[in-house]
Scaffold this motif. Structure first.
Motif, PDB file in Angstrom:
ATOM      1  N   ALA A 194      27.880  17.840 -28.659  1.00  0.00           N
ATOM      2  CA  ALA A 194      28.444  16.318 -29.780  1.00  0.00           C
ATOM      3  C   ALA A 194      29.973  16.663 -29.126  1.00  0.00           C
ATOM      4  O   ALA A 194      30.564  15.645 -28.563  1.00  0.00           O
ATOM      5  N   ILE A 195      30.788  17.584 -27.929  1.00  0.00           N
ATOM      6  CA  ILE A 195      31.829  16.990 -27.070  1.00  0.00           C
ATOM      7  C   ILE A 195      31.666  16.842 -26.044  1.00  0.00           C
ATOM      8  O   ILE A 195      32.038  16.057 -25.538  1.00  0.00           O
ATOM      9  N   GLU A 196      30.449  17.371 -25.867  1.00  0.00           N
ATOM     10  CA  GLU A 196      29.624  16.581 -24.473  1.00  0.00           C
ATOM     11  C   GLU A 196      29.400  15.393 -24.628  1.00  0.00           C
ATOM     12  O   GLU A 196      29.298  14.493 -23.686  1.00  0.00           O
ATOM     13  N   ALA A 197      28.776  15.181 -25.553  1.00  0.00           N
ATOM     14  CA  ALA A 197      28.280  13.510 -25.652  1.00  0.00           C
ATOM     15  C   ALA A 197      28.973  12.844 -25.910  1.00  0.00           C
ATOM     16  O   ALA A 197      29.033  11.640 -26.136  1.00  0.00           O
ATOM     17  N   ARG A 198      30.718  12.689 -26.597  1.00  0.00           N
ATOM     18  CA  ARG A 198      31.820  12.225 -26.841  1.00  0.00           C
ATOM     19  C   ARG A 198      32.712  12.409 -25.619  1.00  0.00           C
ATOM     20  O   ARG A 198      33.959  12.170 -25.701  1.00  0.00           O
ATOM     21  N   ALA A 199      32.219  13.036 -24.056  1.00  0.00           N
ATOM     22  CA  ALA A 199      33.466  14.079 -23.265  1.00  0.00           C
ATOM     23  C   ALA A 199      34.031  11.913 -22.261  1.00  0.00           C
ATOM     24  O   ALA A 199      35.122  12.591 -22.798  1.00  0.00           O
ATOM     25  N   GLU A 200      33.797  11.415 -22.337  1.00  0.00           N
ATOM     26  CA  GLU A 200      34.338  10.405 -22.133  1.00  0.00           C
ATOM     27  C   GLU A 200      35.725   9.529 -22.560  1.00  0.00           C
ATOM     28  O   GLU A 200      36.540   9.435 -22.799  1.00  0.00           O
ATOM     29  N   GLU A 201      34.656   9.730 -24.406  1.00  0.00           N
ATOM     30  CA  GLU A 201      36.378   8.977 -25.365  1.00  0.00           C
ATOM     31  C   GLU A 201      37.201   9.367 -25.540  1.00  0.00           C
ATOM     32  O   GLU A 201      37.824   9.228 -25.278  1.00  0.00           O
ATOM     33  N   ILE A 202      36.483  11.062 -25.372  1.00  0.00           N
ATOM     34  CA  ILE A 202      37.668  12.216 -25.457  1.00  0.00           C
ATOM     35  C   ILE A 202      38.766  11.706 -24.590  1.00  0.00           C
ATOM     36  O   ILE A 202      40.274  12.451 -24.424  1.00  0.00           O
ATOM     37  N   ALA A 203      38.702  12.101 -22.640  1.00  0.00           N
ATOM     38  CA  ALA A 203      39.338  11.485 -21.752  1.00  0.00           C
ATOM     39  C   ALA A 203      40.038  10.614 -22.180  1.00  0.00           C
ATOM     40  O   ALA A 203      40.850  10.741 -21.377  1.00  0.00           O
ATOM     41  N   LEU A 204      39.168   9.543 -22.126  1.00  0.00           N
ATOM     42  CA  LEU A 204      40.137   8.276 -21.787  1.00  0.00           C
ATOM     43  C   LEU A 204      41.485   8.383 -22.918  1.00  0.00           C
ATOM     44  O   LEU A 204      42.185   7.678 -22.934  1.00  0.00           O
ATOM     45  N   CYS A 205      41.328   9.295 -24.491  1.00  0.00           N
ATOM     46  CA  CYS A 205      41.962   9.377 -25.575  1.00  0.00           C
ATOM     47  C   CYS A 205      43.001   9.524 -25.007  1.00  0.00           C
ATOM     48  O   CYS A 205      44.168   9.559 -25.184  1.00  0.00           O
ATOM     49  N   GLU A 206      42.812  10.943 -24.371  1.00  0.00           N
ATOM     50  CA  GLU A 206      43.763  11.919 -23.821  1.00  0.00           C
ATOM     51  C   GLU A 206      44.617  11.203 -22.810  1.00  0.00           C
ATOM     52  O   GLU A 206      45.291  11.704 -22.477  1.00  0.00           O
ATOM     53  N   CYS A 207      44.219  10.909 -21.770  1.00  0.00           N
ATOM     54  CA  CYS A 207      44.749  10.219 -20.637  1.00  0.00           C
ATOM     55  C   CYS A 207      45.994   9.093 -21.021  1.00  0.00           C
ATOM     56  O   CYS A 207      47.112   8.764 -21.196  1.00  0.00           O
TER      57      CYS A 207
END
Ligand code: NAD
Length: 502
Positions: free
Chosen positions: A93-106
């Motif tokens: 599930a993390i892999e599936a939402r990796a883009e969202e996680i990365a953009l929010c983190e940035c």
């Protein structure tokens, strides 16, 4: 549309829900407002408000600790293969939402997409790695004695608290939380107040992937109230902490009355030592990578360059050229190498060293200035003509700032490398094998790389000595922290029992 514009558009799509309803605490599978009201989280890119965040206090920590305590027996007793399956689901599930996680983190931290896209996937890897260890986590030994069959077993320690910092917060949170869950512990997580977005995504993802309510709870808030309450809570058996060394001391003090087990991953002022017999092109790449990647906000960064005086001029000249060429910019621009520093407070701390360096007599050979007023941007900085007793060589600056210090012989390099309160990592560049063996034996650090930058391998022990921490993560070391050893002796016959008062 440029890649940057596309990323900003995607980010706005992901942020809308936070802007509308803020970030609540998550306790026992239910959203909860903070009993201390709310605080705002801002982006270091343009200082704008991102959203409101629940301000958790002792009352919220108490509710979360109770939820973790209630959820513990069922999670502990769940068959290992079932627990493993849930953790693998979390990884997917993390892999599936990796883009969202990365953009929010940035956006929340100022870290660049170049590095954060990998950090999100490293988070998934953490879950996958520890999921694979679940089945053998409780295995023990058989230690036979003449009269007893002695066996050992490991049991999860109970509900635990996890307190994390703002640098690469998603990756670091998974690094602490995944082994705790794999061991059979339940968790109350307090993320850093400066970076609450991806901690929210993590608990949401974990529950959607099948983690039962109460097994992972998230309480947002500040160190002095929510964090302190976590350390003091009698239902929480251990605190896994990542943060500054002086906060680490507070963690131990605050947990003393409830006999907390503490694991402390703290600060560093790590040396990279470059000898004149090294492969200097590779050494140069590694020196630059290990201080200017991840905005220099990295506990394992090599912030002190100890350079052989025979190659100092040539090496520093190349360094200056490359440092001046590093691209500072919007973290969502794929070309950007350094983004803004996380908060105004941290920006003020890092930039204060530009003056400190000059006052102490060092040379600002590159950078040494902020960029504009829109966000917390600084130029990558190199100090030369420094000595190891200067503040820029002794204090953890935690930004894209490198201090270069020359040495003339091996003993001097070793003495300077060890002359610091910290002892997290060390990096050694030499092609003399015997010297490498000699040097690594005497270098005071928990982790050392020879002719390499920091390349993390999850089964290896991670942690520091001196003011850099207590305890190790990684491989089975993580389970040693989150579990208790238990010994059981079974009599194998009718051995003589001493009779008193007979
Ligand atoms: P910090 O110590 O200020 O905060 C870390 C966390 O502790 C935050 O969640 C904060 O709210 C909480 N906290 C603060 N005071 C507390 C208290 N009295 N009781 C309980 N919790 C409290 O650290 P930071 O500025 O967020 O992070 C940067 C630091 O983290 C650097 O020193 C860096 O080297 C270190 N770090 C170490 C490692 C490692 O593995 N050794 C990894 C990453 C970061």
């Amino acid at each position: 549309m440029s890649a940057l514009a596309q990323n900003i558009e995607k980010l706005n799509g992901y942020l809308d829900r936070f802007r509308d309803s803020g970030i609540p605490n998550r306790i026992n599978g239910v959203d909860a407002a903070g009993s201390g009201g709310a605080f705002q989280t801002t982006s270091p890119v343009d200082k704008s408000v991102i959203c409101n965040v629940a301000h958790g206090t002792a009352a919220d920590v108490d509710a979360a600790a109770q939820a973790a305590s209630d959820a513990f027996p069922a999670w502990r007793d769940m068959p290992a293969l079932e627990r493993k399956k849930i953790l693998i689901n979390v990884a997917e599930a993390i892999e599936a939402r990796a883009e969202e996680i990365a953009l929010c983190e940035c956006w929340d931290t100022g870290q660049t997409l170049r590095f954060m896209s990998k950090a999100a996937l490293r988070g998934a890897e953490n879950f996958r790695y520890f999921a694979d260890q679940v089945v053998q986590a409780r295995d023990g030994q058989h230690l036979k004695s003449p009269t007893l069959m002695n066996v050992t077993t490991r049991v999860p320690i109970g509900p635990v608290g996890v307190i994390t910092p703002w640098n690469t917060p998603f990756m670091l949170s998974t690094w602490k939380i995944a082994p705790a869950l794999a061991a059979g512990c339940t968790v109350v997580h307090k993320p850093a107040e400066a970076s609450p977005l991806t901690a929210r995504l993590l608990v949401e993802i974990a529950e959607e992937a099948g983690l039962p309510p109460g097994v992972l709870n998230t309480v947002n808030g500040f160190g002095e109230d929510a964090g302190k309450a976590l350390c003091e809570h009698p239902k929480l058996k251990a605190i896994a902490f990542v943060g500054e060394s002086r906060t680490g001391s507070l963690i131990v003090k605050q947990g003393a009355d409830t006999h907390k087990r503490n694991h402390l991953e703290l600060g560093g002022k790590n040396p990279v030592i470059v000898f004149d017999d090294a492969d200097l092109d590779r050494a140069l790449d590694a020196v630059i990578f290990m201080i200017y990647s991840i905005n220099g906000e990295r506990c394992t960064s090599s912030s002190r360059l100890l350079i052989h005086d025979t190659i100092k001029e040539e090496f520093e000249a190349k360094l200056i050229e490359r440092v001046n060429n590093i691209k500072v910019g919007h973290p969502l621009d794929p070309a950007t190498e350094i983004g803004p520093l996380v908060t105004e407070e941290h920006f003020n701390k890092v930039t204060s060293y530009f003056e400190i360096a000059k006052t102490d007599g060092a040379t600002v050979a590159a950078g040494g200035e902020k960029i504009g007023d829109e966000g917390y941007f600084v130029r990558p900085t190199l100090f030369t003509n420094a000595t190891n007793d200067m503040r820029i060589a002794q204090e953890e600056i935690f930004g894209p700032v490198l201090t270069s210090i020359p040495f003339s012989h091996e003993d001097e390099a070793l003495q300077m490398a060890n002359d610091t309160d910290y002892g997290l990592t060390g990096y050694l560049w030499t092609n003399d094998l015997t010297r490498a063996l000699r040097f690594t034996e005497r270098l005071e650090a928990g982790m050392i790389w020879v002719n390499s930058e920091n390349v993390r391998h999850l089964p290896t022990p991670f942690g520091g000595v001196k003011a850099s921490g207590i305890g190790r993560d990684g491989g089975d070391w993580s389970f040693e922290f989150y579990m208790e050893q238990k010994h059981i002796g079974f009599a194998t016959g009718q051995h003589k029992i001493m009779r008193l008062g007979a």
